[in-house]
Design a protein around this motif. Structure first.
Motif, PDB file in Angstrom:
ATOM      1  N   VAL A   1      -7.287  43.869 -23.185  1.00 45.61           N
ATOM      2  CA  VAL A   1      -7.395  42.891 -23.531  1.00 45.61           C
ATOM      3  C   VAL A   1      -8.708  42.161 -24.065  1.00 45.61           C
ATOM      4  N   ASP A   2      -8.770  41.172 -24.813  1.00 46.00           N
ATOM      5  CA  ASP A   2      -9.876  40.703 -25.550  1.00 46.00           C
ATOM      6  C   ASP A   2     -10.421  39.385 -24.728  1.00 46.00           C
ATOM      7  N   ILE A   3     -11.480  39.582 -24.033  1.00 41.90           N
ATOM      8  CA  ILE A   3     -12.125  38.338 -23.436  1.00 41.90           C
ATOM      9  C   ILE A   3     -13.182  37.673 -24.267  1.00 41.90           C
TER      10      ILE A   3
ATOM     11  N   ASN B   1     -22.928  28.795 -23.928  1.00 43.30           N
ATOM     12  CA  ASN B   1     -23.710  29.539 -22.608  1.00 43.30           C
ATOM     13  C   ASN B   1     -22.628  29.506 -21.421  1.00 43.30           C
ATOM     14  N   PRO B   2     -21.815  30.540 -21.225  1.00 43.82           N
ATOM     15  CA  PRO B   2     -20.993  30.260 -20.110  1.00 43.82           C
ATOM     16  C   PRO B   2     -21.625  30.616 -18.944  1.00 43.82           C
ATOM     17  N   THR B   3     -21.103  29.561 -17.831  1.00 47.33           N
ATOM     18  CA  THR B   3     -21.833  29.739 -16.445  1.00 47.33           C
ATOM     19  C   THR B   3     -20.838  29.884 -15.247  1.00 47.33           C
ATOM     20  N   VAL B   4     -19.586  29.546 -15.660  1.00 46.72           N
ATOM     21  CA  VAL B   4     -18.651  29.676 -14.574  1.00 46.72           C
ATOM     22  C   VAL B   4     -17.044  30.043 -15.329  1.00 46.72           C
ATOM     23  N   PRO B   5     -16.446  30.480 -14.396  1.00 48.94           N
ATOM     24  CA  PRO B   5     -15.034  31.044 -14.706  1.00 48.94           C
ATOM     25  C   PRO B   5     -14.139  30.372 -15.728  1.00 48.94           C
ATOM     26  N   GLN B   6     -14.362  29.021 -15.677  1.00 48.99           N
ATOM     27  CA  GLN B   6     -13.598  28.306 -16.572  1.00 48.99           C
ATOM     28  C   GLN B   6     -13.983  28.331 -17.923  1.00 48.99           C
ATOM     29  N   CYS B   7     -15.061  28.939 -18.218  1.00 46.58           N
ATOM     30  CA  CYS B   7     -15.839  29.117 -19.608  1.00 46.58           C
ATOM     31  C   CYS B   7     -15.227  30.303 -20.131  1.00 46.58           C
TER      32      CYS B   7
END
Length: 56
Positions: free
Chosen positions: A31-33, A39-45
């Motif tokens: 898979v491509d993530i 600046n992602p800091t939480v899983p929701q990003c």
């Protein structure tokens, strides 16, 4: 379409074309993530860019 679960990629998104719903695993080899944030800091990003809605 391949419906063989890839036991390395657990998935609970039942709306995805690649989800083996019986076993809750992705059927893709990889898979491509990605992210939609600078600046992602939480899983929701974080996003699964391999997602394809069922029926597409």
């Amino acid at each position: 379409m391949n419906n063989t679960p890839n036991k390395s990629i657990h998935c609970t998104v039942e709306q995805c074309k690649y989800n083996n719903k019986q076993e809750k695993y992705c059927t893709l080899d990889q898979v491509d993530i990605g992210t939609h944030e600078n600046n992602p800091t939480v899983p929701q990003c974080v996003d699964c860019n391999s997602f394809v809605a069922e029926g597409k």
